[in-house]
Structure formats: C-alpha cells, structure tokens
Scaffold this motif. Structure first.
Motif, short mmCIF file in Angstrom:
data_model
loop_
_atom_site.label_atom_id
_atom_site.label_comp_id
_atom_site.label_asym_id
_atom_site.label_seq_id
_atom_site.Cartn_x
_atom_site.Cartn_y
_atom_site.Cartn_z
N LYS A 36 0.99 -1.08 0.07
CA LYS A 36 -0.13 -0.02 -0.04
C LYS A 36 0.78 1.40 0.09
CE LYS A 36 -2.65 -0.63 3.61
NZ LYS A 36 -3.39 -0.15 4.59
N TYR A 37 1.61 1.16 0.79
CA TYR A 37 2.58 2.58 1.08
C TYR A 37 3.77 2.65 0.16
CZ TYR A 37 -0.30 2.87 5.13
OH TYR A 37 -1.28 2.87 5.99
N ILE A 38 4.19 1.57 -0.22
CA ILE A 38 5.30 1.85 -1.20
C ILE A 38 4.66 1.92 -2.67
CG2 ILE A 38 7.26 0.48 -2.71
CD1 ILE A 38 7.73 -1.24 -0.31
N CYS A 91 5.04 4.93 -5.42
CA CYS A 91 5.46 4.89 -6.60
C CYS A 91 4.70 5.48 -7.79
CB CYS A 91 5.61 3.28 -6.97
SG CYS A 91 7.09 2.20 -6.29
N ALA A 92 3.29 5.34 -7.40
CA ALA A 92 2.42 5.97 -8.37
C ALA A 92 2.54 7.30 -8.53
CB ALA A 92 1.09 5.28 -8.10
N ALA A 143 6.88 1.23 -10.71
CA ALA A 143 7.88 1.35 -9.85
C ALA A 143 9.09 1.96 -10.51
CB ALA A 143 8.48 0.40 -9.15
N ARG A 144 9.24 1.38 -11.88
CA ARG A 144 10.41 1.69 -12.64
C ARG A 144 10.08 3.20 -13.21
NH1 ARG A 144 13.72 -2.21 -13.24
NH2 ARG A 144 13.27 -4.26 -12.61
N ALA A 145 8.70 3.52 -13.52
CA ALA A 145 8.48 4.77 -14.03
C ALA A 145 8.73 5.89 -13.03
CB ALA A 145 6.93 4.63 -14.53
N SER A 146 8.57 5.49 -11.71
CA SER A 146 9.13 6.41 -10.61
C SER A 146 10.49 7.02 -10.84
CB SER A 146 8.88 5.85 -9.30
OG SER A 146 9.96 5.03 -8.75
N HIS A 147 11.55 6.28 -11.22
CA HIS A 147 12.80 6.52 -11.60
C HIS A 147 13.29 6.90 -10.34
CE1 HIS A 147 12.64 6.44 -15.95
NE2 HIS A 147 11.35 6.83 -15.74
N ASP A 175 -1.57 13.40 -12.82
CA ASP A 175 -2.13 13.81 -11.64
C ASP A 175 -1.63 12.95 -10.57
OD1 ASP A 175 -4.23 13.96 -9.75
OD2 ASP A 175 -5.83 14.06 -11.52
N GLU A 176 -0.75 13.47 -9.79
CA GLU A 176 0.15 12.80 -8.69
C GLU A 176 -0.78 12.40 -7.40
OE1 GLU A 176 3.31 14.18 -5.22
OE2 GLU A 176 2.70 15.54 -6.79
N THR A 177 -1.98 13.28 -7.13
CA THR A 177 -2.77 13.07 -6.16
C THR A 177 -3.62 11.66 -6.61
OG1 THR A 177 -3.00 15.14 -5.25
CG2 THR A 177 -4.55 13.78 -4.42
N LEU A 178 -4.40 12.05 -7.66
CA LEU A 178 -4.85 10.70 -8.04
C LEU A 178 -4.54 9.54 -8.39
CD1 LEU A 178 -8.07 10.22 -8.84
CD2 LEU A 178 -7.52 10.64 -11.14
N ALA A 179 -3.37 9.34 -8.73
CA ALA A 179 -2.53 8.29 -9.06
C ALA A 179 -2.33 7.46 -7.90
CB ALA A 179 -1.33 8.48 -9.77
#
Length: 243
Positions: free
Chosen positions: A107-109, A113-114, A158-162, A214-218
């Motif tokens: 949940k938290y990781i 990441c998203a 996770a990879r897209a978080s860079h 959309d950081e919050t929505l993701a």
C-alpha cells in the motif's frame, strides 16, 4: 473464587461451511474433479447467505482443496493438499498474517511509486504500461498469465518512478508479490464477485492518472486498489493481535 477462562467466540458461518465441505472432500464424498453445487444451491442447503458461501469457497481455493473456474463452476482439486502440511481450517487465516503484511507494505510503497511515476514517467514508460494493459486484456481468462501481467504492471510503475530505492524494494518483493497476487486476486474475485474486467479497469484508472500527471489521483487510486483487497482479507481473517 472463580476461575478465569479464555472467552469463547462463536464460530463464523463461513468457517462452519468450510469445515463441512472439507470433511466431504476428505471422506471421499466429493472426490477429485467433482463439481460442487452452485453458490445459490449451497447457500440454500446450508441456510446461509451467498457471501458466506463465497468466503468458504475462497478459503478452500487458497488452501488447495478447490479449483474455481470462471464460467464453469467449482471443482474439487485433482491433487489434494497433504494432511501433514495442511493447517487446520479454523486457524488457516492466522497463517495469512504474512500475506497481510505484504499488503501493508505494498500500500505505502506502491502509492508512493504511483505518485512519483505521475511526475517522472517518460513516453517509453507509458508505452510499456499500455502494452501491459493490452496484455492483461488479452489474457483475462488465463489465470497464470493474468497474474504475471498484473505483477509486471506494478513493477513497471515502480520503474516509472525513476527512484532507484523504490525499484529495488519492488524487485525484492517480486517473489512474495507473485505469491500474494494469486491469493489477493482470488479473494477479490470470489468474495466480492468481481471479475478480471473490473480489475483491468482499476489498473487502467491508475495508468490514466499517471499518464495525465495527476500525482494525487494516481496515489489515491493505487491506495484504493490495494485497500480493497485488504478489506476483503479483513472479513475472512481475525484481527491481528497487538502488543
């Protein structure tokens, strides 16, 4: 002077159904490959609600006693669990504490990441995520392939978080994620009457939020996605003891 005894809690209806069905399998009344009556018929026969039956079937599926096939029905597994290693049904979900812990970590990781992925994703990241969503659509009816695509989708986020630490943490969780993913998908499908299509729609919603920056929505959609699984588990497992 009165003696103190541990409190006796009434047995859940789903536990009673689980034990009765398991006894019929163990006795040979329901032999390997036998098709069980429908959820409606079982609910009528046990005089309980359909959700109670679905909880019991989900548990027996996770324990290896049943094989639930979409569109076909519920069958006794061709290969039954070994009695020597099979936990007692009443205590089965206590052994699922590790599953609950994996969900808590995810949940938290993964919400983090998203969130980062929505800010940092590249065109290549989006292309890979879209290809995985397309694959998930193609293999909806293939349980193993669908689970593999599901895990891949979460790893790609996770990879897209860079962020190298997020990526390392997700990679280190891969094996446990693959184990828990199958359990969580079965719990969600059979306890909530959800479908592979609904699960795909949730993943698509996460992807769209990342695509739209959309950081919050993701983050919220990822958290909501995993909280839903956790809530299903909570219905089927006694609360964890805290010290």
């Amino acid at each position: 002077m009165t003696s103190s005894f541990p409190s006796a809690k009434p047995q859940k209806g789903s536990d009673i159904v689980l034990e009765q069905l398991k006894k019929r399998i163990e006795s040979g009344e329901y032999s390997p490959g036998y098709r069980l009556p429908s959820v409606v018929d079982l609910a009528s026969g046990f005089n309980v609600g359909r959700s109670t039956i679905r909880e019991a079937l989900s548990a027996l599926k996770a324990m290896g006693w049943l094989d639930i096939r979409h569109g076909e029905g519920t069958f006794v597994s061709d290969v039954l669990p070994s009695a020597e290693v099979q936990p007692e049904s009443a205590g089965f979900f206590h052994s699922k504490e590790s599953f609950q812990e994996i969900l808590e970590i995810r949940k938290y990781i993964e919400s983090g990441c998203a969130s980062l992925a929505s800010m940092r994703r590249t065109a290549e990241d989006l292309e890979q995520l879209q290809m995985t969503l397309n694959l998930m659509q193609e293999v909806l009816e293939d349980e193993k392939a669908s689970e593999a695509a599901d895990v891949q989708f979460h790893q790609l986020i996770a990879r897209a978080s860079h962020n190298s630490l997020f990526i390392q943490m997700m990679d280190s969780l891969t094996k446990r994620m693959q184990e828990s993913m199958g359990d969580s998908r079965r719990l969600w499908f059979f306890s909530e009457l959800a479908s592979g299509q609904q699960l795909l729609e949730e993943h698509t919603g996460i992807f769209e939020a990342i695509r739209d920056h959309d950081e919050t929505l993701a983050s919220a959609r990822m958290m909501q996605h995993l909280v839903k699984v956790e809530s299903v588990l909570g219905k089927m497992m006694p609360p964890r003891e805290t010290r």
